[in-house]
Design a protein around this motif. Structure first.
Motif, mmCIF file in Angstrom:
data_model
loop_
_atom_site.group_PDB
_atom_site.id
_atom_site.type_symbol
_atom_site.label_atom_id
_atom_site.label_comp_id
_atom_site.label_asym_id
_atom_site.label_seq_id
_atom_site.Cartn_x
_atom_site.Cartn_y
_atom_site.Cartn_z
ATOM 1 N N LEU A 53 -2.579 8.567 0.432
ATOM 2 C CA LEU A 53 -2.896 8.331 1.910
ATOM 3 C C LEU A 53 -3.621 7.723 1.844
ATOM 4 C CD1 LEU A 53 -0.332 10.826 3.926
ATOM 5 C CD2 LEU A 53 -0.461 8.379 4.199
ATOM 6 N N LEU A 54 -4.938 8.220 1.176
ATOM 7 C CA LEU A 54 -6.258 7.566 1.509
ATOM 8 C C LEU A 54 -6.756 7.271 0.461
ATOM 9 C CD1 LEU A 54 -7.650 11.110 1.989
ATOM 10 C CD2 LEU A 54 -7.357 9.486 3.770
ATOM 11 N N GLU A 214 -0.399 3.524 17.395
ATOM 12 C CA GLU A 214 -0.035 1.814 16.818
ATOM 13 C C GLU A 214 -0.806 1.736 15.671
ATOM 14 O OE1 GLU A 214 -1.015 -1.911 17.901
ATOM 15 O OE2 GLU A 214 -0.373 -0.421 19.759
ATOM 16 N N PHE A 215 -2.268 2.804 16.155
ATOM 17 C CA PHE A 215 -3.419 2.420 14.858
ATOM 18 C C PHE A 215 -3.493 3.430 13.728
ATOM 19 C CE2 PHE A 215 -4.785 0.523 18.687
ATOM 20 C CZ PHE A 215 -5.528 -0.445 18.728
ATOM 21 N N ALA A 221 -1.065 2.065 6.787
ATOM 22 C CA ALA A 221 -0.481 0.906 6.097
ATOM 23 C C ALA A 221 -1.800 0.801 5.178
ATOM 24 C CB ALA A 221 0.122 -0.112 6.982
ATOM 25 N N LEU A 222 -2.978 0.904 5.271
ATOM 26 C CA LEU A 222 -3.330 0.550 4.821
ATOM 27 C C LEU A 222 -5.097 1.718 4.183
ATOM 28 C CD1 LEU A 222 -6.246 -1.633 7.846
ATOM 29 C CD2 LEU A 222 -4.883 -2.488 5.693
ATOM 30 N N GLN A 223 -3.833 2.849 4.100
ATOM 31 C CA GLN A 223 -4.366 4.138 2.859
ATOM 32 C C GLN A 223 -5.891 4.134 3.434
ATOM 33 O OE1 GLN A 223 -3.486 2.252 -1.280
ATOM 34 N NE2 GLN A 223 -2.567 4.352 -1.033
ATOM 35 N N SER A 227 -8.637 7.982 11.404
ATOM 36 C CA SER A 227 -10.334 8.725 11.992
ATOM 37 C C SER A 227 -11.276 7.753 11.731
ATOM 38 C CB SER A 227 -10.594 10.335 11.561
ATOM 39 O OG SER A 227 -9.369 11.388 12.868
ATOM 40 N N ASP A 228 -11.753 7.628 10.355
ATOM 41 C CA ASP A 228 -12.337 6.648 10.018
ATOM 42 C C ASP A 228 -12.058 5.562 10.141
ATOM 43 O OD1 ASP A 228 -14.278 6.161 7.923
ATOM 44 O OD2 ASP A 228 -12.210 6.197 5.869
ATOM 45 N N LEU A 229 -11.175 4.922 9.748
ATOM 46 C CA LEU A 229 -11.154 2.879 10.070
ATOM 47 C C LEU A 229 -10.989 2.750 12.162
ATOM 48 C CD1 LEU A 229 -10.202 0.429 8.312
ATOM 49 C CD2 LEU A 229 -7.501 0.863 9.197
#
Length: 277
Positions: A53-54, A214-215, A221-223, A227-229
């Motif tokens: 996931l990360l 949705e975020f 999807a972007l792994q 909270s970071d992205l």
């Protein structure tokens, strides 16, 4: 300097698909943003996915610790906001079939990490396996993740019943994930509370809701951690409020006398408290 206890939180759920691992990851990230030194253990031993996931690559993992090829400190990998991750194995049958004694051995191995962390988040497997029971009992707090689906509530009740009966746990924190709104989430909690407190010797504590966002789906999807992205996203803000609440949870003052994560530090704290008394 006096040895401080580690706040240990088992994040668990009665069924898969409720976003439990996302909760573990984002709670870890937000606690780190608040200045806590956070260790995140992927405790879904046979079907690990925290590193996936990360978008992280791990070399050795808990399976190598179990067979004596690595020490716990050698498999740690860095994550966002400075969190540290203990990766588990994926698709390794022997890990999924570990005995309770092996789970206990794994818990004891945390003594080697010494005074490096303030919080340990244990992302357990879903369901009522032996590992979930052992790791929940070895933690100070059990955070049960539910959704608004009836099946999630039924399975959460089953999990709470087993942890109460087999591990003697009487107090549970409850978080509603992927919620359609605070009022709706509260009603979900109240339904679970009505049944659990009527038939079991337990106390359920509401800790909030994480909205459907949705975020968060984009981040998955972007792994990346939402909270970071996307720190301004509704989900990220809800995870931050949860982390702020966790920082107010009281720290343990002594060992409870059974197998616990970082038990030697709890024993040291209890000893110092006894001397001061």
């Amino acid at each position: 300097m006096a040895m401080q206890p580690v706040q240990v939180i088992a994040v668990t759920s009665g069924k898969g698909g409720v976003g439990k691992t996302n909760v573990s990851i984002n709670l870890a990230c937000q606690l780190a943003r608040l200045g806590r030194r956070v260790l995140l253990m992927d405790a879904d031993l046979g079907l690990a996915n925290v590193d996936i996931l990360l978008g992280l690559r791990s070399g050795n993992n808990l399976s190598h610790v179990l067979v004596g090829e690595s020490q716990l400190k050698d498999i740690l990998i860095p994550g966002p906001f400075g969190i540290t991750i203990i990766p588990a194995a994926s698709g390794v049958r022997q890990m999924a079939e570990m005995t309770p004694a092996q789970h206990a051995q794994l818990v004891r191995s945390f003594a080697a990490l010494q005074d490096e962390y303030d919080v340990l988040i244990v992302d357990t497997a879903a369901g009522i396996s032996d590992s979930v029971i052992t790791f929940s009992r070895a933690s100070q707090y059990v955070l049960v993740v539910v959704t608004e689906e009836p099946t999630s509530l039924a399975d959460a009740y089953g999990l709470i019943k087993v942890l109460n009966r087999d591990a003697g746990i009487t107090r549970f924190k409850v978080l509603c994930n992927m919620s359609g709104g605070e009022l709706q989430a509260r009603k979900v909690f109240e339904r679970l509370c009505d049944v659990a407190e009527r038939f079991l010797d337990v106390n359920l504590v509401w800790v909030g809701a994480i909205p459907r966002d949705e975020f968060l789906l984009k981040a998955v999807a972007l792994q990346r951690a939402v909270s970071d992205l996307y720190p301004a996203a509704d989900a990220s803000q809800a995870f931050r409020r949860l982390a702020e609440d966790v920082c107010r949870w009281p720290m343990p003052s002594a060992s409870r006398g059974h197998i616990e994560f970082f038990a030697e530090r709890l024993l040291a704290v209890g000893s110092e408290a006894g001397q001061s008394w």
